[in-house]
Write an enzyme that holds these catalytic residues in place. Structure first.
Site, PDB file in Angstrom:
ATOM      1  CB  SER A  15      -0.874  -0.022   1.268  1.00  9.86           C
ATOM      2  OG  SER A  15      -1.628   1.160   1.389  1.00  9.86           O
ATOM      3  CG  LEU A  17       4.449   6.783   1.461  1.00 15.65           C
ATOM      4  CD1 LEU A  17       5.229   7.482   2.572  1.00 15.65           C
ATOM      5  CD2 LEU A  17       4.218   7.737   0.297  1.00 15.65           C
ATOM      6  CG  ASP A  57       2.838  -7.515  13.586  1.00 17.19           C
ATOM      7  OD1 ASP A  57       3.513  -6.472  13.470  1.00 17.19           O
ATOM      8  OD2 ASP A  57       2.008  -7.690  14.501  1.00 17.19           O
ATOM      9  CB  VAL A  58       7.285  -4.704  10.949  1.00 16.61           C
ATOM     10  CG1 VAL A  58       7.354  -4.863   9.447  1.00 16.61           C
ATOM     11  CG2 VAL A  58       6.295  -3.629  11.371  1.00 16.61           C
ATOM     12  CE1 TYR A 160       2.861   8.102  12.125  1.00 13.39           C
ATOM     13  CE2 TYR A 160       3.233  10.461  11.923  1.00 13.39           C
ATOM     14  CZ  TYR A 160       3.193   9.212  11.362  1.00 13.39           C
ATOM     15  OH  TYR A 160       3.497   9.042  10.032  1.00 13.39           O
ATOM     16  CG  PHE A 193       3.691  11.576   0.471  1.00 14.79           C
ATOM     17  CD1 PHE A 193       4.402  12.434   1.302  1.00 14.79           C
ATOM     18  CD2 PHE A 193       4.253  11.240  -0.751  1.00 14.79           C
ATOM     19  CE1 PHE A 193       5.639  12.943   0.924  1.00 14.79           C
ATOM     20  CE2 PHE A 193       5.479  11.737  -1.140  1.00 14.79           C
ATOM     21  CZ  PHE A 193       6.179  12.585  -0.300  1.00 14.79           C
TER      22      PHE A 193
HETATM   23  P1  NAP Z   1      -0.376   2.906   4.185  1.00 12.77           P
HETATM   24  O1  NAP Z   1      -0.882   3.197   2.816  1.00 12.77           O
HETATM   25  O2  NAP Z   1      -1.336   2.650   5.298  1.00 12.77           O
HETATM   26  O3  NAP Z   1       0.652   1.691   4.082  1.00 12.77           O
HETATM   27  C1  NAP Z   1       1.255   1.142   5.208  1.00 12.77           C
HETATM   28  C2  NAP Z   1       1.348  -0.352   4.995  1.00 12.77           C
HETATM   29  O4  NAP Z   1       2.013  -0.913   6.139  1.00 12.77           O
HETATM   30  C3  NAP Z   1      -0.033  -1.035   4.901  1.00 12.77           C
HETATM   31  O5  NAP Z   1      -0.027  -2.006   3.873  1.00 12.77           O
HETATM   32  C4  NAP Z   1      -0.171  -1.682   6.265  1.00 12.77           C
HETATM   33  O6  NAP Z   1      -0.967  -2.841   6.268  1.00 12.77           O
HETATM   34  C5  NAP Z   1       1.264  -2.042   6.561  1.00 12.77           C
HETATM   35  N1  NAP Z   1       1.443  -2.295   7.982  1.00 12.77           N
HETATM   36  C6  NAP Z   1       0.900  -1.605   9.011  1.00 12.77           C
HETATM   37  N2  NAP Z   1       1.268  -2.177  10.169  1.00 12.77           N
HETATM   38  C7  NAP Z   1       2.065  -3.216   9.853  1.00 12.77           C
HETATM   39  C8  NAP Z   1       2.739  -4.194  10.616  1.00 12.77           C
HETATM   40  N3  NAP Z   1       2.680  -4.205  11.955  1.00 12.77           N
HETATM   41  N4  NAP Z   1       3.470  -5.126   9.972  1.00 12.77           N
HETATM   42  C9  NAP Z   1       3.528  -5.149   8.624  1.00 12.77           C
HETATM   43  N5  NAP Z   1       2.893  -4.259   7.835  1.00 12.77           N
HETATM   44  C10 NAP Z   1       2.175  -3.312   8.455  1.00 12.77           C
HETATM   45  O7  NAP Z   1       0.535   4.096   4.719  1.00 12.77           O
HETATM   46  P2  NAP Z   1       1.549   5.080   3.957  1.00 12.77           P
HETATM   47  O8  NAP Z   1       0.920   6.407   3.906  1.00 12.77           O
HETATM   48  O9  NAP Z   1       2.088   4.453   2.725  1.00 12.77           O
HETATM   49  O10 NAP Z   1       2.694   5.164   5.059  1.00 12.77           O
HETATM   50  C11 NAP Z   1       3.933   4.490   4.918  1.00 12.77           C
HETATM   51  C12 NAP Z   1       4.865   5.000   6.004  1.00 12.77           C
HETATM   52  O11 NAP Z   1       5.081   6.399   5.784  1.00 12.77           O
HETATM   53  C13 NAP Z   1       4.303   4.878   7.425  1.00 12.77           C
HETATM   54  O12 NAP Z   1       5.372   4.535   8.293  1.00 12.77           O
HETATM   55  C14 NAP Z   1       3.809   6.272   7.739  1.00 12.77           C
HETATM   56  O13 NAP Z   1       3.830   6.565   9.121  1.00 12.77           O
HETATM   57  C15 NAP Z   1       4.827   7.103   6.978  1.00 12.77           C
HETATM   58  N6  NAP Z   1       4.337   8.450   6.635  1.00 12.77           N
HETATM   59  C16 NAP Z   1       3.255   8.611   5.814  1.00 12.77           C
HETATM   60  C17 NAP Z   1       2.824   9.893   5.517  1.00 12.77           C
HETATM   61  C18 NAP Z   1       1.638  10.166   4.608  1.00 12.77           C
HETATM   62  O14 NAP Z   1       1.263  11.335   4.477  1.00 12.77           O
HETATM   63  N7  NAP Z   1       1.054   9.169   3.965  1.00 12.77           N
HETATM   64  C19 NAP Z   1       3.477  10.992   6.074  1.00 12.77           C
HETATM   65  C20 NAP Z   1       4.582  10.782   6.892  1.00 12.77           C
HETATM   66  C21 NAP Z   1       4.997   9.499   7.166  1.00 12.77           C
HETATM   67  P3  NAP Z   1      -2.494  -2.721   6.812  1.00 12.77           P
HETATM   68  O15 NAP Z   1      -3.175  -1.737   5.893  1.00 12.77           O
HETATM   69  O16 NAP Z   1      -2.990  -4.119   6.725  1.00 12.77           O
HETATM   70  O17 NAP Z   1      -2.380  -2.197   8.215  1.00 12.77           O
END
Ligand code: NAP
Length: 254
Positions: A15, A17, A57-58, A160, A193
């Site tokens: 999913s 990023l 699960d990480v 967070y 993002f």
């Molecule tokens: P996302 O679309 O929700 O993708 C995160 C992925 O990680 C999902 O597939 C999720 O699976 C998986 N995941 C969650 N918990 C997990 C675990 N314990 N073990 C293995 N996989 C797990 O989020 P994203 O926006 O791409 O975010 C990616 C990273 O960037 C995150 O660390 C987030 O904090 C960081 N970030 C994002 C933003 C933003 O604006 N999007 C901004 C700053 C930082 P499930 O859906 O099944 O939980």
């Protein structure tokens, strides 16, 4: 580090990023393992890009170890690049209006975002250490994902921001520790993002967020994160620091 022909492991690759990064690295000729909690989404992406999907699960150290074993067994070598995108976004006041504390949420956030990143980084580095060094003595590179909240966390982001601040803080000592092994460690601190994590926000909240992004005045696109991950993997002199990727955003207090 050359991407083509080398194994890359991307956590959260089903999913957002992580998915964009997995697709980008595969497009550059990398052999990509997608580690995700949600194996169906990971499989869908893996099938699309000719990679493999591994379920873990990480925050579960033994599951992460098994995921690296599976990657080596299926792709024939340990990853030379690891991009850690698995994470959760949480929000709660430290002391809620009704006096309720958010310690349970704090623990879950730190467990997934920080311990999860640490688990994957530890196992990734241990496997990289066993690989032959390449040009410049380089064995591998680890890219962790922090957040701009590590510097300008908003009200409700204590848990967070703490988890993401620790990811930024451990980048330099990890790079120093792994230097003798030829392993680099970097972190990316994304601004806001366009991913499923953000899509849950009400429109007016999203519009308020965009109003605080100077240029370009829009949410970041996941491929822009992937481009920076590519640059970090490819550029041998990037090491031990955190790069903000945010269109000059500084988050307001709330
Ligand atoms: P996302 O679309 O929700 O993708 C995160 C992925 O990680 C999902 O597939 C999720 O699976 C998986 N995941 C969650 N918990 C997990 C675990 N314990 N073990 C293995 N996989 C797990 O989020 P994203 O926006 O791409 O975010 C990616 C990273 O960037 C995150 O660390 C987030 O904090 C960081 N970030 C994002 C933003 C933003 O604006 N999007 C901004 C700053 C930082 P499930 O859906 O099944 O939980």
């Amino acid at each position: 580090m050359r991407i083509q022909g080398n194994v890359a492991l991307v956590t959260g690759g089903g999913s957002g990023l992580g998915e964009a990064t997995a697709r980008h690295l595969a497009g550059l000729g990398g052999k990509v393992a997608i580690l995700d909690f949600d194996i169906e989404r990971a499989k869908a992406v893996a099938d699309d890009i000719g990679g493999i999907a591994v379920q873990a699960d990480v925050s579960d150290e033994s599951a992460v170890c098994a995921a690296f074993d599976q990657t080596v067994a299926q792709l024939g070598a340990a990853p030379r690049s690891v991009v850690n995108c698995a994470g959760i976004g949480t929000a709660a006041r430290i002391v809620g209006r009704d006096g309720k504390l958010s310690i349970d949420l704090f623990e879950r956030t730190v467990r997934v975002n920080l311990f999860g990143t640490y688990n994957v980084m530890s196992h990734g580095a241990r496997r990289m250490a066993e690989l032959e060094p390449l040009e410049d003595g380089e064995r591998g590179v680890i890219v962790n994902t922090s957040s701009v909240a590590y510097q300008d966390g908003q009200l409700g982001q204590s848990a967070y921001a703490a988890s993401k601040g620790a990811i930024a803080a451990m980048c330099l000592p990890a790079a120093r520790e792994f230097a003798k092994l030829g392993i680099r460690v970097m972190s990316i601190a994304p601004g806001l993002f366009q991913t499923p994590m953000m899509e849950g926000l009400p429109d007016e909240v999203a519009a308020g967020i965009v109003a605080n992004i100077p240029f370009p005045a829009r949410l970041g696109e996941p491929r822009e994160y992937a481009l920076l991950a590519e640059q970090i993997i490819s550029n041998p002199f990037l090491n031990g620091t955190t790069i903000r990727l945010d269109g000059a955003t500084r988050l307001p207090p709330r």
